[in-house]
Design a protein around this motif. Structure first.
Motif, PDB file in Angstrom:
ATOM      1  N   UNK A 107     -30.360  81.001 -57.511  1.00  0.00           N
ATOM      2  CA  UNK A 107     -31.669  81.271 -58.112  1.00  0.00           C
ATOM      3  C   UNK A 107     -31.652  80.984 -59.603  1.00  0.00           C
ATOM      4  N   UNK A 108     -30.592  81.444 -60.278  1.00  0.00           N
ATOM      5  CA  UNK A 108     -30.485  81.223 -61.730  1.00  0.00           C
ATOM      6  C   UNK A 108     -30.401  79.732 -62.039  1.00  0.00           C
ATOM      7  N   UNK A 109     -29.599  79.022 -61.255  1.00  0.00           N
ATOM      8  CA  UNK A 109     -29.435  77.585 -61.455  1.00  0.00           C
ATOM      9  C   UNK A 109     -30.755  76.850 -61.207  1.00  0.00           C
ATOM     10  N   UNK A 110     -31.473  77.256 -60.155  1.00  0.00           N
ATOM     11  CA  UNK A 110     -32.738  76.598 -59.816  1.00  0.00           C
ATOM     12  C   UNK A 110     -33.746  76.727 -60.949  1.00  0.00           C
ATOM     13  N   UNK A 111     -33.818  77.912 -61.533  1.00  0.00           N
ATOM     14  CA  UNK A 111     -34.778  78.135 -62.620  1.00  0.00           C
ATOM     15  C   UNK A 111     -34.327  77.430 -63.890  1.00  0.00           C
ATOM     16  N   UNK A 112     -33.027  77.529 -64.203  1.00  0.00           N
ATOM     17  CA  UNK A 112     -32.500  76.881 -65.405  1.00  0.00           C
ATOM     18  C   UNK A 112     -32.748  75.368 -65.366  1.00  0.00           C
ATOM     19  N   UNK A 113     -32.594  74.774 -64.162  1.00  0.00           N
ATOM     20  CA  UNK A 113     -32.723  73.324 -64.023  1.00  0.00           C
ATOM     21  C   UNK A 113     -34.138  72.898 -63.647  1.00  0.00           C
ATOM     22  N   UNK A 114     -35.065  73.873 -63.616  1.00  0.00           N
ATOM     23  CA  UNK A 114     -36.472  73.573 -63.290  1.00  0.00           C
ATOM     24  C   UNK A 114     -36.592  72.797 -61.979  1.00  0.00           C
ATOM     25  N   UNK A 115     -35.910  73.290 -60.956  1.00  0.00           N
ATOM     26  CA  UNK A 115     -35.958  72.617 -59.656  1.00  0.00           C
ATOM     27  C   UNK A 115     -37.262  72.949 -58.936  1.00  0.00           C
ATOM     28  N   UNK A 116     -37.644  72.047 -58.031  1.00  0.00           N
ATOM     29  CA  UNK A 116     -38.870  72.231 -57.265  1.00  0.00           C
ATOM     30  C   UNK A 116     -38.668  73.115 -56.054  1.00  0.00           C
TER      31      UNK A 116
END
Length: 793
Positions: free
Chosen positions: A249-258
């Motif tokens: 979750x943290x990685x997804x938000x940090x990397x602005x993933x879709x």
């Protein structure tokens, strides 16, 4: 050396890292030279991508159907997905399938990232092997072979297992990705890496650079050094990395993933513990719905349970990333679960911030079920009254219906072909015909539900009855034809069935008002919810999977629609026909006056209909006769394009275009003509190339006609009549839900009778089977009893 470990560290380390990634990873791990980088990156522009993959980040997708636009995707593999059932070693088959799916999406131009567990399990397997080997050698030297059986494997510390397993896990991923010409890079992180601003920037830069070079980053918590997770350690508005769920979750938000896909060993979220009798999978989960979920225990392996996954998913959703939690271990779906999710199929639980205005399709299915059961308990006169009221509304509200239909026609202009526009169009005459048909259904419904078909006296005071009952819940999927809605609704009402309707979006305005009128008619006896119109963005394939809610699917539309539904339906019977390849055989003794009228009506009256003529079989003796010339002249006047069959073409010097296939449904002013030598050859041709829909013989020879009628194995077989008579209204059924070519239950135009099944009612007086044994006191009688006649006046 097959694998290298990337860790976010100091800035100087990052500066050293990126050139090393470009030169070493591409050349050593994937055997791709630096000169091939441009070729690898060109995959993002491959021609078979048909959807745009770029969008502004900041807001999650509102509907599953939008997931196909996801450009940057994180896939989180839970411990239960990666490891074997014995928790010692990796599930290699599942991993290979996951790598294949990730590679397919990567090669479509998407940017894929993996957050994976498995290092501990892989290390545990290696360490156990080493310990067993070491103990066996020592005990063999000191104690002899007798004590080998008593060896105990000590409890292994997780950090040591992670340290031993990381390199092997990464080597395995690299070997698998290499099969698809894709490079992978490993990044190990801890919670401290996200709290240090400099390290966060370094990590972010590293990931972006890897994605830029078309490399799949494989991220994992560094379990070899990670401290135990602290409870309630989340900062204000920031999730703490305690496990791979929170890391993803943290990685997804940090990397602005879709999109974040979380794979575990359960199908998704349930409203009660999975496995319990009442547990129902939650298709869409909204923030604030936590109260509707009962969390069970965590999975057999791993640190996080479902509660941790939901918390991580909601945090990612708040950060603008869409989330799906699904099962990555089921052998029937794991081979395509990731690609199915990206295609927008109903898999797992989808997290959305946008609540639909109306009920979900599952709720509509339950309402149709309960409403249908109430409908079946009404008296026949009450059901007939509902249908009569609906017929009146069709004529009374004519202007409102035609205005809505006009909107549909204006929006469809230029987008639909002429035959489909004709199907879409409503008129005053069509509405009047609909009303007449509905009144016929009302009249025939008086003796439908609850009709006694058979009565048998099994023994004294033990009587058996077979009675008609509704099938249950029907799903009718139809294209372009809004007049189908009141027809099917009336048949469902007459037969006491609940009904789910899924119409084409091209008729949305017409369908909406017709459904409102249907519910208005149902309301006079309090069964408004028995007929539901599905207005959500539900895909047809997803509807076909609702086997616990739907008892029968009836498709009304193109042959392609029917074939797709028959393919997609899982565990639900489908009533219908995939093709309407109707034949007409013109015998050598056919009447000149009848042939041209029958051919014109069958082909030209409504060529888009499923009962329109598609193949004309002509007896060889009729070639080069006035009758044959009249047929050809008539077809030319009607602007029918002729396709010559192989035998017909051989008789002609200059033939029309030769047919590509003798098994073709044109649905337009096109016709195949073929020559046959006899009625038997005509029958053989129909059985080989037909679709068992409707077939006709034109002849004045009664013996030949009866031979044809008895030997052609189709749902409808006619003598000297147009194929267009194959219709429920013309058969006097009032209307039809479709034409079935199946051989079970209903065949041909399916009206009211085809929507009923039976049940058995046994009335006894303390009867037990043992009384009928060899030494029992009772004997079977099995006497047929008269069937009572119901008053249908």
């Amino acid at each position: 050396m097959l694998s290298r470990v990337y860790r976010s560290g100091s800035q100087s380390f990052t500066h050293r890292l990126l050139p090393w990634v470009q030169s070493t990873t591409l050349s050593r791990s994937c055997r791709v030279q630096p000169s091939a980088i441009r070729h690898v990156r060109s995959w993002s522009n491959i021609p078979f991508i048909t959807v745009p993959l770029s969008r502004m980040h900041g807001k999650s997708f509102a509907h599953r159907s939008e997931l196909k636009h996801a450009k940057r995707i994180v896939v989180k593999l839970g411990s239960a997905v990666v490891t074997r059932g014995d928790e010692c070693g990796l599930a290699l088959g599942r991993l290979a399938s996951i790598v294949e799916q990730v590679s397919v999406l990567q090669n479509q131009g998407r940017e894929m990232m993996l957050v994976t567990s498995g290092a501990v399990a892989f290390g545990k397997q290696r360490l156990r092997h080493e310990i067993l080997l070491s103990q066996s050698v020592r005990q063999a030297l000191h104690s002899g072979q007798n004590q080998l059986k008593e060896m105990a494997i000590p409890v292994l510390e997780a950090r040591a297992c992670a340290a031993a397993g990381q390199s092997g896990l990464m080597a395995l991923y690299e070997a698998m990705f290499t099969q698809y010409s894709i490079c992978a890079a490993q990044i190990l992180v801890t919670n401290l890496d996200f709290h240090d601003e400099q390290k966060r920037r370094n990590l972010n830069g590293t990931l972006h650079e890897l994605l830029r070079m078309n490399i799949v980053p494989i991220v994992n918590t560094n379990d070899a050094v990670v401290p135990p997770a602290e409870p309630n350690s989340d900062l204000q508005g920031v999730i703490s990395v305690k496990d791979n769920d929170s890391l993803a979750a943290r990685l997804a938000v940090e990397m602005k993933t879709d999109l974040l896909i979380v794979l575990s060993d359960v199908e998704g979220l349930f409203d009660s513990p999975p496995g319990s009798d009442d547990a129902k999978l939650i298709d869409i989960f909204y923030p604030g719905d936590q109260q509707s979920v009962t969390f069970g225990t965590k999975s057999r392996v791993g640190m996080g349970g479902m509660e941790a996954k939901v918390k991580a998913a909601l945090w990612a959703l708040q950060g603008g990333t869409s989330v799906v939690i699904a099962n990555g271990t089921h052998p029937k779906v794991s081979g395509h679960v990731i690609t199915d999710i990206v295609e927008g199929k109903k898999v797992g639980t989808f997290f959305s911030e946008v609540k639909p205005a109306g009920p979900t399709v599952e709720q509509q299915g339950e309402m149709a079920r309960s409403g249908g059961r109430l409908l079946a308990t009404l008296e026949p006169e009450q059901r007939a009254e509902i249908i009569h009221h609906l017929a009146d509304l069709l004529t009374d509200q004519r202007d409102e219906i035609l205005l809505a239909n006009k909107k549909d026609l204006e929006e469809a202009e230029g987008r639909l072909a002429a035959p489909l526009l004709k199907r879409l169009s409503l008129s005053t005459s069509k509405l009047n015909s609909l009303a007449i048909g509905l009144r016929q259904i009302a009249a025939s419904s008086q003796d439908s539900v609850g009709r006694v078909l058979r009565r048998t006296r099994i023994a004294k005071d033990l009587e058996l009855e077979q009675v008609t009952v509704p099938i249950g819940v029907l799903l009718v999927i139809f294209e372009s034809r809004p007049d189908c809605l009141p027809q099917v609704a009336a048949l469902a009402i007459a037969s006491g069935n609940g009904l789910l309707l899924k119409g084409g979006k091209e008729a949305s305005h017409s369908n909406r008002i017709l459904h409102l009128l249907t519910q208005e008619a149902l309301s006079i006896h309090g069964v408004k919810e028995a007929v539901q119109l599905v207005n959500t963005r539900e895909e047809v394939e997803d509807l076909c999977r609702l086997d616990k809610m739907i008892d029968l699917i009836i498709p009304r539309g193109s042959s392609q629609l029917v074939r797709n539904i028959q393919k997609a339906a899982k565990g639900i019977p489908v009533m219908g026909h995939s093709e309407g390849i109707c034949h007409m055989y013109v015998d050598s003794e056919a009447s000149v006056d009848k042939v041209t009228r029958l051919v014109r009506d069958s082909k030209c009256e409504y060529p888009a209909a499923c009962n329109a003529l598609e193949t004309l079989l002509i007896h060889r003796d009729l070639l080069r006769t006035p009758l044959f010339d009249q047929i050809i002249d008539m077809l030319r006047v009607e602007q029918v394009k002729i396709h010559a069959g192989p035998k017909f073409a051989s008789y002609l010097t200059f033939s029309p275009s030769e047919v590509k296939s003798l098994r073709t449904e044109y649905g337009d002013l096109e016709l195949c003509i073929e020559v046959v030598d006899s009625v038997q050859e005509a029958i053989d041709h129909i059985h080989k190339y037909g679709s068992s829909h409707t077939d006709v013989i034109v002849t004045e020879n009664e013996k030949t006609a009866e031979f044809f009628l008895q030997h052609v194995d189709s749902a409808c077989v006619f003598w000297n009549a147009s194929t267009r008579f194959s219709d429920g209204y013309r058969f006097g059924l009032g209307a039809e839900v479709g034409i079935s070519t199946s051989r079970i239950h209903a065949r041909g135009p399916v009206g009211l009778e085809g929507l009923l099944t039976t049940k058995w009612l046994l009335r006894g007086q303390d009867h037990v089977v043992s009384d009928f044994s060899e030494h029992g006191s009772l004997k079977y009688l099995h006497e047929s009893l008269p069937i009572p006649q119901r008053n249908t006046n």
